[in-house]
Design an enzyme around this catalytic site. Structure first.
Site, PDB file in Angstrom:
ATOM      1  N   GLU A 235      20.784   9.191 -24.211  1.00  0.00           N
ATOM      2  CA  GLU A 235      20.637  10.194 -25.281  1.00  0.00           C
ATOM      3  C   GLU A 235      19.583   9.747 -26.298  1.00  0.00           C
ATOM      4  O   GLU A 235      19.587   8.612 -26.771  1.00  0.00           O
ATOM      5  CB  GLU A 235      21.963  10.517 -25.978  1.00  0.00           C
ATOM      6  CG  GLU A 235      21.863  11.726 -26.932  1.00  0.00           C
ATOM      7  CD  GLU A 235      21.239  12.971 -26.289  1.00  0.00           C
ATOM      8  OE1 GLU A 235      20.001  13.051 -26.236  1.00  0.00           O
ATOM      9  OE2 GLU A 235      21.994  13.847 -25.822  1.00  0.00           O
ATOM     10  N   ASP A 313      21.551  17.906 -23.740  1.00  0.00           N
ATOM     11  CA  ASP A 313      21.602  19.124 -24.551  1.00  0.00           C
ATOM     12  C   ASP A 313      21.036  20.317 -23.777  1.00  0.00           C
ATOM     13  O   ASP A 313      20.556  21.268 -24.360  1.00  0.00           O
ATOM     14  CB  ASP A 313      20.826  18.910 -25.858  1.00  0.00           C
ATOM     15  CG  ASP A 313      19.383  18.478 -25.608  1.00  0.00           C
ATOM     16  OD1 ASP A 313      18.970  18.425 -24.417  1.00  0.00           O
ATOM     17  OD2 ASP A 313      18.668  18.192 -26.580  1.00  0.00           O
ATOM     18  N   HIS A 479      -9.611  29.482   8.118  1.00  0.00           N
ATOM     19  CA  HIS A 479     -10.383  28.494   7.359  1.00  0.00           C
ATOM     20  C   HIS A 479     -11.780  29.041   7.142  1.00  0.00           C
ATOM     21  O   HIS A 479     -12.344  29.762   7.986  1.00  0.00           O
ATOM     22  CB  HIS A 479     -10.422  27.129   8.061  1.00  0.00           C
ATOM     23  CG  HIS A 479     -11.127  27.099   9.375  1.00  0.00           C
ATOM     24  ND1 HIS A 479     -12.421  26.679   9.533  1.00  0.00           N
ATOM     25  CD2 HIS A 479     -10.702  27.455  10.615  1.00  0.00           C
ATOM     26  CE1 HIS A 479     -12.776  26.756  10.806  1.00  0.00           C
ATOM     27  NE2 HIS A 479     -11.740  27.233  11.485  1.00  0.00           N
TER      28      HIS A 479
HETATM   29  O1  AHR Z   1      17.485  11.337 -24.061  1.00  0.00           O
HETATM   30  C1  AHR Z   1      16.608  12.294 -23.635  1.00  0.00           C
HETATM   31  C2  AHR Z   1      17.104  13.675 -23.969  1.00  0.00           C
HETATM   32  O2  AHR Z   1      17.065  13.884 -25.349  1.00  0.00           O
HETATM   33  C3  AHR Z   1      18.505  14.009 -23.639  1.00  0.00           C
HETATM   34  O3  AHR Z   1      18.755  14.214 -22.279  1.00  0.00           O
HETATM   35  C4  AHR Z   1      18.673  15.270 -24.408  1.00  0.00           C
HETATM   36  O4  AHR Z   1      20.015  15.558 -24.688  1.00  0.00           O
HETATM   37  C5  AHR Z   1      17.872  15.010 -25.664  1.00  0.00           C
HETATM   38  O5  AHR Z   1      17.048  16.081 -25.961  1.00  0.00           O
END
Ligand code: AHR
Length: 515
Positions: A235, A313, A479
């Site tokens: 993350e 996310d 071709h």
């Molecule tokens: O860590 C890279 C990305 O950052 C994650 O997968 C995402 O949740 C966030 O935008």
């Protein structure tokens, strides 16, 4: 033979069997896995059982005999795709029949583990609108001589389970791997498989623990090879090491099948490994402390959702191919990881499926030789995503030979015709666009299905074969100045529609594959 001599023979036999077992143990250091042990059998015996086991290709337990995935047809009908045999390979014919002459997407990927952590198409998240399913027939591959379909993720596609059982949370140890591909990747965030947030939002550093494969280099200074690289998505960072980067790692190279592994004790240590899923063992690219370049990762704060093909996310700008993946409770031993890699190699991931090469039968590997007098040593190959002809001989490089090898697939838009999948770029096909031929990933659209379908006919010169576009009748693969087009016999608006040499230029010999 007396009873006594019979007893002596059996005792001698038992002693010699025990002795040879002990010798085998002494030589290898660990007992050999039974030939039938699949990845989750191996991890289970090693004390780190699978808590998730996903694959559209094969069983990951030798005893598994349930569905692998579910497809959804354009009319909304659903069908589960199971196995050819317990512990075996997917029964792709079930999908072919159910989806015949229409379209299907992969709607669900079942968890083979007793935890039932099934993956559904991912909903909207902090960084992306709701996803769509991957086209079900976009990624045909061969495994152990059988055709099966992988999951070809393009931007806007992803799968998730936010209510799991048994998956690590709050600093618990876990391991995971996926078999992916280095030939279908990009720099968009984030082709992940593993642990993520339960609400599709970025809830902070350390709230994920997923293995990543792709071209994204978030901390700069990545190896000049250009990737792709394996990383840990923890993350707000794709970490190739505790500093973010691992400049010494050139990545696996642009190979069709890659094993990408992440082991994380959740407290103070993680390791990344990669391998070629078709041959050889694993390379550890990093083993050391949790990220130090930013805070919040030691310990981790995993939430226990499972994501495939997006970031935590739902960042869904990425591309990737997924064939199989598992997550374990606890960090597996190196010996267990090595045995799993050996099993992946033994599974026999490949392009063609054992059908003899050089024919137009689906599954056959072929090359396509030009027959015009100027150019009889030239073959259709891809180069930088375009279809061109170039001279290929026995002395050509492996890359040139691979680029000039195609796998015949049942035509996407007409099952009596054919589509041509690149031999070294699984899931990418010859298609026309603006009358020119390119190598492109199948995007599941009706247009691409038609653009990538060609109907074989007797050669326009009276010998060999010509290939007519299914959606542009009268236009054939041709071709012209070393580039490949669809062209008609005069009357068209393009230079390559000239009738001069049209019959010759549209006539191809289907040969044995160069690779
Ligand atoms: O860590 C890279 C990305 O950052 C994650 O997968 C995402 O949740 C966030 O935008």
């Amino acid at each position: 033979m007396t009873l006594r001599s019979r007893l002596r023979v059996s005792v001698v036999g038992i002693v010699s069997i025990v002795a040879s077992c002990l010798t085998a143990l002494a030589v290898t250091g660990t007992p050999a896995q039974a030939a039938s042990s699949l990845p989750c059998d191996i991890y289970g015996s090693a004390g780190t059982p699978c808590v998730a086991a996903h694959s559209t290709i094969r069983a990951l337990y030798s005893s598994y005999n349930g569905p692998l995935y579910q497809v959804k047809r354009a009319d909304g009908a659903l069908n589960d795709i199971g196995l050819l045999a317990p512990g075996g390979i997917a029964n792709a014919a079930t999908q072919d029949n159910f989806c015949l002459d229409t379209t299907c997407v992969i709607n669900k990927i079942y968890d083979q583990s007793p935890r039932h952590n099934d993956l559904d198409i991912e909903g909207a998240g902090g960084a992306g609108a709701a996803d769509v399913g991957a086209p079900a027939n976009a990624l045909p591959v061969s495994v152990g001589g059988h055709t099966a379909y992988g999951v070809e993720i393009s931007p806007g596609m992803g799968y998730r389970d936010n209510t799991t059982s048994g998956v690590a949370v709050n600093g618990q140890p876990e391991g995971m791997y996926m078999v992916a591909s280095a030939t279908h990747v990009n720099g968009g965030c984030c082709f992940d498989y593993g642990n993520a947030e339960t609400n599709n939002q970025d809830t902070g550093n350390g709230h994920m623990d997923a293995v990543y494969l792709g071209l994204r280099c978030e901390f700069g200074g990545c190896n000049s090879s250009g990737g792709p690289w394996v990383a840990a998505d923890l993350e707000n960072g794709l970490f190739q090491s505790n500093t973010g980067t691992q400049a010494s790692d050139p990545g696996p190279g642009v190979i069709p099948f890659v094993t990408a592994m992440l082991n994380n004790n959740g407290q103070d240590h993680f390791a990344l490994k990669r391998g070629n899923s078709q041959t050889g063992g694993l390379t550890t690219t990093y083993s050391g402390s949790e990220p130090t370049v930013k805070s919040g990762y030691s310990p981790l704060h995993q939430e226990g959702a499972i994501v495939l093909g997006t970031g935590g996310d739902n960042s869904n700008a990425d591309s990737g191919n997924f064939f199989e993946g598992v997550m374990t409770a606890g960090v597996p031993s190196d010996a267990a990881d090595d045995a799993v890699q050996a099993n992946i190699v033994a599974a026999g991931y490949g392009g063609a499926n054992g059908v003899p090469g050089g024919t137009l039968t689906p599954g056959s590997s072929i090359s396509l030789r030009a027959t015009t007098a100027c150019c009889t040593t030239r073959y259709i190959r891809h180069a930088n995503g375009d279809a061109v002809t170039s001279e290929i001989t026995s002395g050509s490089s492996a890359l040139d030979k691979n680029d000039a090898t195609w796998i015949v697939r049942r035509g996407f838009a007409n099952s009596s015709c054919v589509s041509f999948e690149s031999g070294n770029y699984p899931g990418e096909f010859l298609r026309h666009s603006g009358y020119q031929l390119h190598r492109q990933p199948f995007d599941g659209s009706t247009l691409m299905a038609s653009d990538a379908t060609f109907c074989p006919a007797p050669g326009n010169t009276g010998q060999y074969t010509s290939f007519q576009s299914v959606n542009y009748p009268g236009y054939y693969l041709r071709h012209y100045d070393s580039t490949v087009y669809i062209a008609r016999d005069g009357g068209g608006s393009n230079a390559w529609d000239t009738p001069t040499l049209w019959a010759d230029d549209t006539t191809w010999e289907v040969t044995a594959p160069w690779a």
